[in-house]
Motif scaffolding. Structure first.
Motif, PDB file in Angstrom:
ATOM      1  N   MET A  28      34.386  11.993  39.744  1.00  0.00           N
ATOM      2  CA  MET A  28      34.564  13.146  38.688  1.00  0.00           C
ATOM      3  C   MET A  28      33.246  11.945  37.469  1.00  0.00           C
ATOM      4  SD  MET A  28      34.326  16.014  39.450  1.00  0.00           S
ATOM      5  CE  MET A  28      34.343  16.667  38.413  1.00  0.00           C
ATOM      6  N   THR A  59      28.724  24.742  42.675  1.00  0.00           N
ATOM      7  CA  THR A  59      29.236  24.148  41.789  1.00  0.00           C
ATOM      8  C   THR A  59      28.569  23.055  41.392  1.00  0.00           C
ATOM      9  OG1 THR A  59      31.826  24.439  42.479  1.00  0.00           O
ATOM     10  CG2 THR A  59      31.938  23.196  40.473  1.00  0.00           C
ATOM     11  N   LEU A  61      28.102  19.788  38.028  1.00  0.00           N
ATOM     12  CA  LEU A  61      27.755  19.432  36.694  1.00  0.00           C
ATOM     13  C   LEU A  61      27.176  19.290  36.135  1.00  0.00           C
ATOM     14  CD1 LEU A  61      30.636  17.633  35.522  1.00  0.00           C
ATOM     15  CD2 LEU A  61      30.431  15.287  36.635  1.00  0.00           C
ATOM     16  N   LYS A  83      34.516  20.162  30.376  1.00  0.00           N
ATOM     17  CA  LYS A  83      34.862  18.907  30.266  1.00  0.00           C
ATOM     18  C   LYS A  83      35.289  18.144  28.842  1.00  0.00           C
ATOM     19  CE  LYS A  83      34.997  16.718  33.982  1.00  0.00           C
ATOM     20  NZ  LYS A  83      35.506  15.926  33.880  1.00  0.00           N
ATOM     21  N   LEU A 148      31.509  22.131  33.577  1.00  0.00           N
ATOM     22  CA  LEU A 148      31.336  22.381  35.323  1.00  0.00           C
ATOM     23  C   LEU A 148      30.674  23.603  35.031  1.00  0.00           C
ATOM     24  CD1 LEU A 148      34.486  21.297  36.854  1.00  0.00           C
ATOM     25  CD2 LEU A 148      32.863  20.617  37.569  1.00  0.00           C
TER      26      LEU A 148
END
Length: 155
Positions: A28, A59, A61, A83, A148
């Protein structure tokens, strides 16, 4: 065909059917660093990475250094998990200047949202945006936010 052969074929196919994806902290961090560089180089101030795509759910990011355009996804609901950083999420209301974004059917952008609700989200906060709801991620100038998005196909 004998039952043992059918069972053997089913078991050999099972690992691919039961596959899982794991994203480590190191993975990540690497993705986030690349996306930050992408966001800094892009006029939109946006870096995105489709981490997983299983057809009916995806999904992403996302790293932003600028506010995003207002948007609407006719066929996808979004679950957003912040995040890092702070986002002012605008939801609902009426999408002004709506036009296709050119990426997929039912995906539109706008110039503004009239009458939407603003909610401030911080790291750890979660927001659900139903399919068809106008929304916009606003961030303060000079800041960076990472989140996310878990997208789920609606019907």
């Amino acid at each position: 065909m004998p039952r043992s052969i059918i069972l053997s074929l089913a078991l050999s196919a099972a690992p691919s059917l039961l596959a899982q994806t794991i994203h480590t902290t190191a993975d990540m961090q690497q993705r986030e660093a690349k996306l930050l560089a992408t966001a800094k180089a892009a006029p939109t101030g946006l870096g995105t990475d489709y981490m997983d795509d299983y057809g009916n759910d995806r999904t992403l990011l996302v790293v932003r250094i600028h506010s995003g355009d207002p948007e609407r996804h006719q066929f996808w609901a979004d679950q957003m998990v912040v995040k890092k950083g702070t986002i002012t999420l605008v939801t609902g209301g009426t999408l002004q200047g709506e036009h296709p974004n050119g990426t997929a059917p039912g995906e539109t952008l706008g110039t503004s949202i009239q009458g939407g609700k603003e909610t401030v989200l911080h790291a750890g906060d979660i927001a659900h945006i139903p399919a068809g709801m106008p929304h916009q991620a606003k961030i303060a100038p000079g800041t960076t936010v990472t989140y996310l998005v878990f997208k789920e196909k609606d019907k």
